[in-house]
Design a protein around this motif. Structure first.
Motif, PDB file in Angstrom:
ATOM      1  N   MET A  18       0.834  -1.206   0.000  1.00 57.40           N
ATOM      2  CA  MET A  18       0.000   0.000   0.000  1.00 57.40           C
ATOM      3  C   MET A  18       0.868   1.255   0.000  1.00 57.40           C
ATOM      4  SD  MET A  18      -3.063  -1.251   2.567  1.00 57.40           S
ATOM      5  CE  MET A  18      -3.623   0.401   2.866  1.00 57.40           C
ATOM      6  N   ALA A  19       1.946   1.254   0.772  1.00 57.26           N
ATOM      7  CA  ALA A  19       2.836   2.415   0.830  1.00 57.26           C
ATOM      8  C   ALA A  19       3.483   2.679  -0.523  1.00 57.26           C
ATOM      9  CB  ALA A  19       3.900   2.214   1.911  1.00 57.26           C
ATOM     10  N   VAL A  20       3.948   1.625  -1.166  1.00 57.22           N
ATOM     11  CA  VAL A  20       4.569   1.779  -2.491  1.00 57.22           C
ATOM     12  C   VAL A  20       3.573   2.399  -3.464  1.00 57.22           C
ATOM     13  CG1 VAL A  20       5.465   0.488  -4.481  1.00 57.22           C
ATOM     14  CG2 VAL A  20       6.287  -0.040  -2.172  1.00 57.22           C
ATOM     15  N   LYS A  21       2.343   1.936  -3.424  1.00 58.20           N
ATOM     16  CA  LYS A  21       1.312   2.464  -4.329  1.00 58.20           C
ATOM     17  C   LYS A  21       0.979   3.918  -3.994  1.00 58.20           C
ATOM     18  CE  LYS A  21      -3.249   1.467  -6.144  1.00 58.20           C
ATOM     19  NZ  LYS A  21      -4.382   0.560  -6.166  1.00 58.20           N
ATOM     20  N   LEU A  42      10.565  -5.175   0.027  1.00 58.38           N
ATOM     21  CA  LEU A  42      10.427  -3.875  -0.628  1.00 58.38           C
ATOM     22  C   LEU A  42      11.271  -3.821  -1.897  1.00 58.38           C
ATOM     23  CD1 LEU A  42       9.282  -0.971  -0.545  1.00 58.38           C
ATOM     24  CD2 LEU A  42      11.182  -0.372   0.971  1.00 58.38           C
ATOM     25  N   SER A  43      12.463  -4.383  -1.847  1.00 61.01           N
ATOM     26  CA  SER A  43      13.325  -4.382  -3.035  1.00 61.01           C
ATOM     27  C   SER A  43      12.768  -5.277  -4.141  1.00 61.01           C
ATOM     28  CB  SER A  43      14.751  -4.798  -2.673  1.00 61.01           C
ATOM     29  OG  SER A  43      14.815  -6.173  -2.384  1.00 61.01           O
ATOM     30  N   MET A  44      11.937  -6.244  -3.776  1.00 60.27           N
ATOM     31  CA  MET A  44      11.328  -7.115  -4.795  1.00 60.27           C
ATOM     32  C   MET A  44      10.122  -6.460  -5.458  1.00 60.27           C
ATOM     33  SD  MET A  44      11.596 -10.992  -3.260  1.00 60.27           S
ATOM     34  CE  MET A  44      10.510 -10.666  -1.890  1.00 60.27           C
ATOM     35  N   VAL A  45       9.405  -5.596  -4.734  1.00 67.29           N
ATOM     36  CA  VAL A  45       8.178  -5.010  -5.295  1.00 67.29           C
ATOM     37  C   VAL A  45       8.411  -3.643  -5.934  1.00 67.29           C
ATOM     38  CG1 VAL A  45       6.650  -6.321  -3.787  1.00 67.29           C
ATOM     39  CG2 VAL A  45       7.412  -4.043  -3.077  1.00 67.29           C
ATOM     40  N   THR A  46       9.606  -3.126  -5.796  1.00 67.21           N
ATOM     41  CA  THR A  46       9.958  -1.875  -6.466  1.00 67.21           C
ATOM     42  C   THR A  46      11.350  -2.034  -7.048  1.00 67.21           C
ATOM     43  OG1 THR A  46      10.273   0.511  -6.228  1.00 67.21           O
ATOM     44  CG2 THR A  46      10.815  -0.832  -4.322  1.00 67.21           C
ATOM     45  N   GLU A  47      11.606  -1.405  -8.140  1.00 71.11           N
ATOM     46  CA  GLU A  47      12.929  -1.499  -8.749  1.00 71.11           C
ATOM     47  C   GLU A  47      13.843  -0.381  -8.276  1.00 71.11           C
ATOM     48  OE1 GLU A  47      12.497  -1.805 -12.960  1.00 71.11           O
ATOM     49  OE2 GLU A  47      11.304  -3.627 -12.824  1.00 71.11           O
ATOM     50  N   LYS A  48      13.436   0.317  -7.258  1.00 68.01           N
ATOM     51  CA  LYS A  48      14.218   1.446  -6.739  1.00 68.01           C
ATOM     52  C   LYS A  48      15.296   0.959  -5.775  1.00 68.01           C
ATOM     53  CE  LYS A  48      11.560   4.121  -9.037  1.00 68.01           C
ATOM     54  NZ  LYS A  48      12.011   4.702 -10.269  1.00 68.01           N
ATOM     55  N   GLU A  49      16.298   1.805  -5.585  1.00 70.15           N
ATOM     56  CA  GLU A  49      17.363   1.498  -4.641  1.00 70.15           C
ATOM     57  C   GLU A  49      16.804   1.522  -3.218  1.00 70.15           C
ATOM     58  OE1 GLU A  49      21.988   2.877  -4.063  1.00 70.15           O
ATOM     59  OE2 GLU A  49      20.565   4.335  -4.846  1.00 70.15           O
ATOM     60  N   ILE A  50      17.194   0.545  -2.411  1.00 68.02           N
ATOM     61  CA  ILE A  50      16.738   0.436  -1.034  1.00 68.02           C
ATOM     62  C   ILE A  50      17.935   0.598  -0.108  1.00 68.02           C
ATOM     63  CG2 ILE A  50      15.547  -0.996   0.679  1.00 68.02           C
ATOM     64  CD1 ILE A  50      13.829  -0.425  -1.838  1.00 68.02           C
ATOM     65  N   PHE A  51      17.800   1.478   0.876  1.00 69.82           N
ATOM     66  CA  PHE A  51      18.786   1.614   1.945  1.00 69.82           C
ATOM     67  C   PHE A  51      18.094   1.143   3.219  1.00 69.82           C
ATOM     68  CE2 PHE A  51      19.836   4.817  -1.194  1.00 69.82           C
ATOM     69  CZ  PHE A  51      21.207   4.654  -1.355  1.00 69.82           C
ATOM     70  N   ASN A  52      18.699   0.199   3.918  1.00 73.14           N
ATOM     71  CA  ASN A  52      18.056  -0.281   5.138  1.00 73.14           C
ATOM     72  C   ASN A  52      19.077  -0.573   6.231  1.00 73.14           C
ATOM     73  OD1 ASN A  52      18.664  -2.750   3.466  1.00 73.14           O
ATOM     74  ND2 ASN A  52      17.894  -3.777   5.301  1.00 73.14           N
TER      75      ASN A  52
END
Length: 158
Positions: A18-21, A42-52
């Motif tokens: 929901m947050a991604v959308k 999160l990295s699987m549902v968006t192709e954006k860079e993830i910092f965690n």
């Protein structure tokens, strides 16, 4: 530049979806801990860079750091879960650490309470919890908008 900020998801992948959308187009995501697996999701549902970073519920995770210093759009962002800085008592220690590291923005989680506090030399952000909020305001996340020198934070509720 738009930066999605999420924390304390605690396995709630439906809330992440929901947050991604709701966030719309972002350039990257910051996940401030609890749970590392959620940042991987999160990295699987968006192709954006993830910092965690790892949170207190991620122990004894050894492959993910407790804190990161990220440079984006002319700003330095200190990302940590916050449990190592006593954020449930005060934000003073985490702000001092951020400034000492050369950051002008600090992003943390742990309290499950949303915070946007701009002071002279540091913007402090806690997106709240996307799963188990403790502020009476509901599940939330944020988007940090950086446009040249202007910085604005959007606060979203699911």
């Amino acid at each position: 530049m738009r930066i999605g900020i999420i924390s304390d998801s605690h396995g709630n992948t439906m809330a992440i979806d929901m947050a991604v959308k709701m966030a719309g187009e972002v350039d990257c995501w910051l996940h401030a801990g609890d749970l590392i697996g959620d940042a991987e999701y999160l990295s699987m549902v968006t192709e954006k860079e993830i910092f965690n970073v790892a949170g207190n519920c991620d122990w004894p995770q050894t492959t993910v750091p407790d804190e990161l210093l990220i440079s984006k759009a002319g700003h330095r962002i200190f990302l940590t879960h916050g449990h190592n800085y006593g954020v449930k008592r005060s934000r003073d220690e985490i702000k001092s650490a951020a400034i000492a590291k050369g950051a002008d923005i600090v992003v943390y989680g742990h309290t499950h309470v949303a915070v946007i506090q701009q002071e002279k030399n540091c913007l402090t952000i806690n997106p709240g919890s996307i799963s188990f909020p403790r502020d009476g305001e509901g599940q939330s996340f944020m988007v940090l908008n950086i446009n040249q020198k202007a910085v604005r934070v959007e606060h979203f509720h699911l």
